[in-house]
Design an enzyme around this catalytic site. Structure first.
Site, PDB file in Angstrom:
ATOM      1  N   CYS A  37       0.823  -1.217   0.000  1.00  0.00           N
ATOM      2  CA  CYS A  37       0.000   0.000   0.000  1.00  0.00           C
ATOM      3  C   CYS A  37       0.857   1.267   0.000  1.00  0.00           C
ATOM      4  CB  CYS A  37      -0.918   0.034   1.209  1.00  0.00           C
ATOM      5  SG  CYS A  37      -1.855  -1.463   1.419  1.00  0.00           S
ATOM      6  N   CYS A 106      -4.541   7.086   4.396  1.00  0.00           N
ATOM      7  CA  CYS A 106      -3.507   6.125   4.020  1.00  0.00           C
ATOM      8  C   CYS A 106      -2.163   6.409   4.681  1.00  0.00           C
ATOM      9  CB  CYS A 106      -3.351   6.095   2.511  1.00  0.00           C
ATOM     10  SG  CYS A 106      -2.757   7.630   1.812  1.00  0.00           S
TER      11      CYS A 106
END
Lengths: 131, 383
Positions: A37, A106
């Site tokens: 990610c 994130c």
């Protein structure tokens, strides 16, 4: 100079991060995120009488991932774990004078990494108490 | 700190000679559609610009050039305008996995509207798989769109061969020439190109103009219908300043391409050689068949947005990255994934694109900046 909507304080922590590194034999260790990610954080803590006396981090990630890691270590150092465990992502972002909206989720894992390290400390403590 | 701009694939400064040439059109020179003398002068400026753009790509005549507002619009017109107009001959369209979003998204829009879309893969150097392309083509394939060169990894595609394959079975080849034009020669007649997209800013012209070359005989319909400017293919009063500037930029690019590309190639090769001395660094894109001004890399264990920030803030060097953190979608570049990189590999990318302002003397500063940046970020990284 602020890039991609980062505050000056974010840039300051990105350029000069506090408490980078590792601690040998930490009292607590937390790891969150995933390189797939694009963000991975490690947090190491030393604790005396339930107060965080030393804290270090290592982070793979973008500017805000590094800045939030640095920020949270500065906030937590010297803090009682009962207080430190309550630090939220929003607290870190506020302390950094805000993060761009797309970075709020994130790349704002630092509070989670700290919490993981404190939970690890508490688990070890409990285990010791049980003998 | 002197800035070293290495992001010419994203935006280029207007060449001062272009600005000098075209600034008079900012004052307004009438509407090219007006029949009076003032309108006529504007019309002539546009025709002059068409001639210069046609010259750059060896087009048959200036009548083959349609001005638009940008490369995105040219891609939309070249793809959707052609596919829709020729839907009676077939509803199959083909493209590659590394195209710009302004090609991929119009293609996907056609797919939603009943067209059959094939996206052809590329190899690890970003070269379009010609066997896959050949097997994707049928007599019902009306539009195949392949870029001349890729903006993120610099790979130059074998357009002439692709053109031959397309014309054996299918109808038209559309080529996005945005990244390649002005850096390597494009000859629409020799290369077998039916439709070619160009961008003004990527030639050191002003933003706000693009062009679509349409080979004589190719039929398409407008995506922006209206008053019928540009042979009815692109309505709307022409942006005279940008269009005249694009023409002049194309003229300068044609004159100086050979010399300038040779100059940049030397700087590029030195950058690649020295930057690859860094441990766990890799070139992305084709090592030989690549744009002369393009050097792109990936570094393991670090992330691209922090590379970009560190290079900019500490060294005054502007670079680009295909990292997720720099994108609107929060996904890493589809181009880097298409060449087979894993997500964590694609996150560590850095793209350097040279331009007229860059000199061989800047190489040591750039290399030092990259080396120190990679080292600093790796010291922070747990990987």
């Amino acid at each position: 100079m602020a890039q991609i909507g980062y505050s000056e304080k974010v840039m300051k922590h990105f350029m000069n991060p506090r408490n980078v590194g590792t601690i040998d034999n930490p009292d607590g260790y937390g790891k969150v995120g995933n390189p797939v990610c694009g963000d991975l954080m490690e947090m190491f803590i030393k604790v005396e009488d339930d107060v965080i006396t030393d804290i270090k981090f290592r982070t793979f990630g973008c500017g805000s991932a590094i800045a939030t890691s640095s920020m949270v270590t500065e906030m937590a150092k010297g803090m009682h774990i009962d207080e430190a465990i309550k630090i939220t992502r929003a607290d870190v972002a506020d302390e950094l004078e805000g993060l761009p909206p797309q970075k709020m989720h994130c790349s704002n894992l630092a509070a989670d990494a700290l919490r993981a390290a404190i939970r690890d400390y508490l688990a070890r403590k409990e285990k010791r108490a049980k003998g | 700190m002197e800035k070293i701009y290495l992001d010419h694939a994203s935006a280029m400064p207007i060449d001062p000679r272009v600005l000098e040439f075209t600034s008079k059109y900012l004052k307004g020179l009438g509407n090219p559609s007006s029949l009076h003398s003032v309108g006529l002068e504007a019309k002539r400026a546009i025709e002059g610009a068409k001639g210069k753009v046609a010259d750059l790509i060896n087009a048959e005549s200036e009548r083959t050039i349609i001005f638009t507002s940008c490369a995105t619009e040219s891609n939309n017109l070249g793809i959707k305008g052609t596919a829709l107009r020729n839907a009676g001959k077939g509803k199959k369209v083909v493209t590659s996995a590394i195209e710009h979003m302004s090609v991929l998204n119009p293609m996907k829009e056609l797919q939603k509207n009943g067209f059959e879309l094939t996206i052809v893969p590329v190899d690890s150097n970003g070269m379009v798989d010609l066997e896959e392309l050949e097997s994707a083509l049928t007599k019902n394939t009306t539009v195949t769109s392949i870029m001349y060169a890729n903006n993120e990894i610099g790979t130059v595609e074998p357009i002439k061969e692709i053109g031959e394959l397309v014309h054996e079975k299918g109808l038209y080849l559309h080529v996005d020439g945005t990244a390649a034009a002005g850096h390597i020669p494009i000859d629409v007649q020799k290369d077998g190109i039916d439709l070619l997209t160009l961008s003004s800013n990527d030639l050191y012209g002003p933003q706000g103009a693009g062009a679509l070359y349409v080979k004589p005989g190719v039929v398409l319909q407008p995506v922006l219908p209206g008053g019928g400017q540009e042979r009815g293919l692109r309505s709307g009063t022409e942006n005279l300043f940008s269009i005249a500037g694009m023409g002049e930029a194309a003229r300068i690019a044609k004159n100086e391409m050979e010399k300038e590309s040779g100059r940049m190639l030397k700087i590029r090769d030195e950058l690649i050689e020295k930057i690859l001395e860094i441990e766990e660094s890799h070139l992305t894109g084709h090592p030989k068949k690549r744009l002369p001004h393009h050097a792109s890399f990936r570094f393991s264990r670090i992330e691209g947005e922090s590379i970009l920030l560190n290079m900019d803030t500490t060294y005054g060097i502007q670079v680009a990255t295909g990292s997720a953190c720099s994108s609107k979608t929060l996904e890493p570049s589809h181009v880097l994934l298409a060449i087979g990189l894993k997500h964590e590999e694609a996150h560590g990318s850095m793209v350097l694109t040279l331009g007229r302002s860059n000199t061989p003397e800047q190489v040591p500063t750039i290399v030092n900046g990259v080396k120190e940046t990679v080292q600093r970020l790796r010291e922070i990284s747990p990987l």
